[in-house]
Design an enzyme around this catalytic site. Structure first.
Site, PDB file in Angstrom:
ATOM      1  N   ARG A   5       8.793  25.776  13.509  1.00  0.00           N
ATOM      2  CA  ARG A   5      10.010  25.883  12.764  1.00  0.00           C
ATOM      3  C   ARG A   5       9.895  26.626  11.299  1.00  0.00           C
ATOM      4  O   ARG A   5       8.938  26.216  10.533  1.00  0.00           O
ATOM      5  CB  ARG A   5      10.755  24.760  12.696  1.00  0.00           C
ATOM      6  CG  ARG A   5      11.780  24.582  11.851  1.00  0.00           C
ATOM      7  CD  ARG A   5      12.774  23.394  12.121  1.00  0.00           C
ATOM      8  NE  ARG A   5      13.543  23.454  13.189  1.00  0.00           N
ATOM      9  CZ  ARG A   5      14.756  22.521  13.757  1.00  0.00           C
ATOM     10  NH1 ARG A   5      14.910  21.583  12.743  1.00  0.00           N
ATOM     11  NH2 ARG A   5      14.984  22.440  14.842  1.00  0.00           N
ATOM     12  N   ARG A  37      14.732  15.115  15.176  1.00  0.00           N
ATOM     13  CA  ARG A  37      14.662  15.245  16.616  1.00  0.00           C
ATOM     14  C   ARG A  37      13.760  16.257  17.393  1.00  0.00           C
ATOM     15  O   ARG A  37      13.284  16.000  18.472  1.00  0.00           O
ATOM     16  CB  ARG A  37      16.137  15.123  17.180  1.00  0.00           C
ATOM     17  CG  ARG A  37      16.882  16.323  17.007  1.00  0.00           C
ATOM     18  CD  ARG A  37      18.200  16.119  17.392  1.00  0.00           C
ATOM     19  NE  ARG A  37      18.976  15.042  16.530  1.00  0.00           N
ATOM     20  CZ  ARG A  37      19.807  14.304  16.627  1.00  0.00           C
ATOM     21  NH1 ARG A  37      20.418  14.297  17.969  1.00  0.00           N
ATOM     22  NH2 ARG A  37      20.316  13.423  15.771  1.00  0.00           N
ATOM     23  N   THR A  38      13.934  17.369  16.829  1.00  0.00           N
ATOM     24  CA  THR A  38      13.209  18.437  17.553  1.00  0.00           C
ATOM     25  C   THR A  38      11.713  18.206  17.638  1.00  0.00           C
ATOM     26  O   THR A  38      11.027  18.421  18.526  1.00  0.00           O
ATOM     27  CB  THR A  38      13.602  19.907  16.885  1.00  0.00           C
ATOM     28  OG1 THR A  38      15.021  19.964  16.983  1.00  0.00           O
ATOM     29  CG2 THR A  38      13.092  20.929  17.719  1.00  0.00           C
ATOM     30  N   HIS A  44      17.059  29.534  18.260  1.00  0.00           N
ATOM     31  CA  HIS A  44      16.485  27.975  18.666  1.00  0.00           C
ATOM     32  C   HIS A  44      16.436  27.922  20.343  1.00  0.00           C
ATOM     33  O   HIS A  44      17.557  27.317  20.834  1.00  0.00           O
ATOM     34  CB  HIS A  44      17.409  26.960  18.040  1.00  0.00           C
ATOM     35  CG  HIS A  44      16.729  25.639  17.971  1.00  0.00           C
ATOM     36  ND1 HIS A  44      15.443  25.194  18.587  1.00  0.00           N
ATOM     37  CD2 HIS A  44      17.344  24.546  17.455  1.00  0.00           C
ATOM     38  CE1 HIS A  44      15.530  24.112  18.486  1.00  0.00           C
ATOM     39  NE2 HIS A  44      16.459  23.561  17.612  1.00  0.00           N
ATOM     40  N   LYS A  79       1.607  23.985  -1.830  1.00  0.00           N
ATOM     41  CA  LYS A  79       0.796  24.454  -2.877  1.00  0.00           C
ATOM     42  C   LYS A  79       0.778  25.839  -2.914  1.00  0.00           C
ATOM     43  O   LYS A  79      -0.023  26.494  -3.392  1.00  0.00           O
ATOM     44  CB  LYS A  79      -0.655  24.092  -2.645  1.00  0.00           C
ATOM     45  CG  LYS A  79      -0.857  22.457  -2.402  1.00  0.00           C
ATOM     46  CD  LYS A  79      -2.261  22.086  -1.974  1.00  0.00           C
ATOM     47  CE  LYS A  79      -2.274  20.571  -1.663  1.00  0.00           C
ATOM     48  NZ  LYS A  79      -3.050  20.219  -0.706  1.00  0.00           N
TER      49      LYS A  79
END
Lengths: 317, 433
Positions: free
Chosen positions: A116, A66-67, A144, A94
């Protein structure tokens, strides 16, 4: 009536790394701006041009539905070119370090980086290495900010105000960035904040963050105007922080009975994704007092407001 | 260690010898690697032929420092630090004996490794290096090492470095066995289970930063356990790095009951606190973590009273690969051997600790505890001597530090006072210009 033109609102900093550091005026300014986008988002023609020509990269080291989609939509509606990069498809897997990723992306001249990361402070670290503006879309257990802004907008639209409301934040406070950002923001807007959780899910020192601390839902929800539930990660329920899902739901899960401890007009919120039957049951989550879907709608508007406000500080804006 | 043939005469110095609480203004003569005379008026009576005369007016002359805890990357991590690079940093910090820790790759857990470190140090280092050996094989905390043979090879103490031995039975046996060889056991007291995911001191500040905390109890519980085992085993024990008031209470009780115990505090924990972490500064991530100001104050008082025996650097070079990361993912550790004395002088300038007490904790006490020569200016002892300017102001620039890694929590710190000359075995190995 003489209506003065609204001064164009700008943030004082280049990045949005947290609610900490925002002034009350900046918070209110962002919420007011978001209100305008709520209306726009309900129209057929949603497109704006304020980010035309700008490049926005969504860099998600932690999976999110959702974010990430909310930021993507927000950027697109403002006219930006939006690119998504998430863990599964990128070179992070990697072994590339956070800093190398930052330097690499920076070389592509993005204007806005939405990040994020699973570690507290990682977004701020990355922000020091890039030339564009950075929006924290969640860093570890730290902050947040757009979630707290959208929560405040949802509350304000439904209650008409935020100040003096009793907001009970319930659940895994210790690991929650949503809780931290909300505690700071709600305090800035003079709400009364309570946290409700078993002691194992409360960070030591929480009582000094400007909250009342309750270890019991009856006491914690008494006279609450807003009941904000938090997600409990599954790996924390199997005897590590709480004994079991069943026991957690019995004592801290939100059902009609526990909601009855709150004010009769109390409203229910959840940042999602929900664990139905763990921290909240379906009757409450889907009931008339639930604001959960509206939170998602406000999410897009708030993120448009944040992107718009930050873009006004970009070079050549 | 080779000594210079030319004698050195330090004149007009304020001479501080903490091994006998001597504080006089006078001269110090050294020749052939040993101290010959310390008294007033040596030069007035005639400078010995061929001696280099160094005027030390307004300067302090003291025994070279013995740094009881330094992690060095040799062998296995020479890209981080070698015995040579550490020794240059040490010399610039007034440290004439480095006690290196066994957490190397491979670890220093057999006599051949002790021998290797001694040879490498002899060939490449400009100060003395004395290794501690591992207490358990492979630092695994399971089986004790060859304590007798390692000690005979030259290991000055036994420790698992930055790791704690969680199994109390293993610890008890090691202490019991070590006693027969009069071997010293140095232990990092931190219960790893209580540390868990913790990366900084458990407090309101950690809660704000969204970082998991390490409670002081993790340290105090381990120390309390150890002292009960020491009482059973009657062994010699050294707490390698204490950081909080709770541990100091336990330590005091142990000392009052006559146990053969000593303890050290790092320069970081004596001069910094948890707030120095600021906005996720990984250079301030150390283990145990920096504590609150109350704990730091308690530690400083314990140093002043002698309850804390030793101040050490806890020198631990980490490069950008391990430090330029989000806080929780970064390795703990800070370099400090070069800045230890200058940083500690803050405590002297603030009046919290006397210069004599500080120098004692950095030279005389560690030498006594480890049974090393040095830490004294008595005639006939090693000519390991430093000259200190107490007042010169300077700003730490990590790029100018001699360590291979630059992870100094004191970067850009404004310090007052520094070593201006370091002499090892009668030979000048560092001079501040």
């Amino acid at each position: 009536m003489n209506i003065a033109p609204k001064p164009s609102f700008v943030l004082h900093q280049r990045h949005l790394l947290g609610i900490q550091g925002l002034s009350r005026d900046e918070i209110v300014g962002l919420l007011d701006l978001a209100e305008e986008f709520v209306e726009i988002n309900r129209q057929v023609e949603k497109k704006r041009a304020s980010l035309r020509g700008r490049t926005q990269i969504n860099l998600f080291f932690e999976v999110s539905t959702r974010t990430q989609s909310s930021f993507e939509l927000a950027g697109k509606r403002l006219g930006a070119d939006v690119m998504n990069m998430s863990v599964g498809s990128s070179s992070i897997r990697k072994g590339e370090t956070l800093m190398d990723t930052a330097i690499t992306l920076n070389a592509m001249h993005p204007d806005i980086l939405v990040v994020r990361h699973q570690s507290s402070g990682a977004v701020a670290l990355l922000a020091r290495k890039v030339d564009c503006c950075v929006v924290n879309a969640g860093d570890g257990s730290h902050e947040h900010p757009t979630q707290a802004l959208l929560d405040a907008l949802t509350i304000r639209r439904n209650k008409g105000r935020v100040e003096r409301l009793v907001v009970a934040i319930c659940g895994d406070i210790a690991h929650s960035r949503v809780a931290r950002s909300n505690i700071i923001l709600l305090n800035a807007l003079d709400a009364r904040v309570r946290v409700v959780a078993p002691s194992t899910l409360l960070p030591p020192g929480v009582e000094r963050l400007g909250v009342e601390v309750c270890r019991d839902m009856r006491e914690g929800l008494r006279d609450a105007d807003i009941v904000m539930m938090l997600r409990l990660q599954r790996e924390r329920m199997n005897g590590s922080f709480v004994p079991s899902e069943q026991e957690y739901f019995a004592y801290f899960g939100l059902d009609e009975k526990k909601l009855g401890y709150a004010k009769p007009d109390a409203l229910v919120m959840h940042p999602g994704p929900m664990n139905r039957g763990v921290e909240i049951n379906s009757t409450v989550a889907d009931g008339a007092r639930s604001l959960i879907r509206e939170q998602v709608e406000m999410g897009v508007a708030v993120r448009m407001a944040v992107l718009e406000a930050l873009s006004r500080k970009l070079p050549n804006a | 260690m080779l000594s210079d043939r030319r004698p050195i005469l330090l004149t007009n110095a304020r001479i501080l010898d903490p091994s006998r609480d001597l504080d006089i203004v006078g001269d110090l003569l050294m020749a052939d690697g040993t101290i010959r005379e310390v008294k007033r008026g040596i030069s007035a009576a005639g400078v010995p032929e061929g001696a280099e005369v160094i005027d030390c007016r307004d300067r302090i002359v003291a025994p070279g420092l013995v740094d009881m805890r330094a992690f060095i990357g040799e062998p296995g991590a020479e890209y981080r630090e070698t015995l040579a690079s550490a020794s240059h940093a040490a010399a610039a910090g007034g440290v004439t004996t480095i006690v290196c820790q066994p957490d190397t790759t491979p670890p220093i857990d057999d006599p051949a490794m002790v021998d290797f470190v001694q040879r490498r140090a002899r060939d490449t280092a400009i100060v003395r290096v004395q290794p501690m050996a591992a207490l358990t094989t492979g630092l695994k905390g399971e089986e004790m090492t060859e304590i007798g043979l390692l000690k005979a090879a030259g290991a000055v103490a036994f420790t698992d470095g930055a790791r704690s031995i969680t199994n109390a039975r293993v610890m008890r046996r090691a202490l019991t066995y070590a006693r027969d060889f009069d071997a010293l056991i140095a232990h990092h007291t931190e219960d790893p289970h209580l540390v868990g995911e913790g990366v900084m001191n458990e407090s309101e500040f950690a809660a704000r930063l969204g970082l998991m905390g390490v409670p002081t109890a993790a340290e105090t519980i381990m120390l309390e356990r150890d002292l009960r085992l020491v009482a059973l085993a009657k062994a010699r024990y050294h707490a390698a790095s204490l950081t909080c008031a709770g541990s100091l209470d336990v330590l005091k009780r142990g000392k009052d009951t006559g146990l053969a115990i000593t303890a050290a505090a790092s320069i970081n924990h004596l001069t910094l606190n948890e707030l120095d972490v600021g906005s996720y500064r990984t250079f301030c991530k150390v283990s145990p973590p920096l504590r609150g100001e109350d704990d730091r104050r308690a530690l400083v008082e314990a140093l002043a009273s002698g309850l804390i025996d030793v101040v050490m650097s806890d020198h631990d070079p980490q490069d950008v690969e391990t430090k330029r990361l989000p806080f929780a993912e970064a390795e703990p550790g800070a370099i400090g051997i070069e800045t230890m004395l200058s940083a500690a002088l803050r405590l002297v300038h603030s009046g919290d600790v006397t210069l004599m007490a500080l120098l004692k904790a950095m030279s005389t006490r560690p030498a006594e505890i480890l049974g090393l020569p040095g830490g004294t200016l008595r005639a006939g002892s090693l000519a390991d001597v430093i000259v200190i300017d107490l007042d010169v102001p300077w700003i730490v620039d990590r790029e100018l530090l001699k360590s291979k890694c630059k992870n100094s929590p004191f970067d850009e710190a404004r310090l007052q006072g520094r070593v201006t000359r370091t002499i090892v075995a009668g030979r000048t190995v560092y001079e501040y210009v």
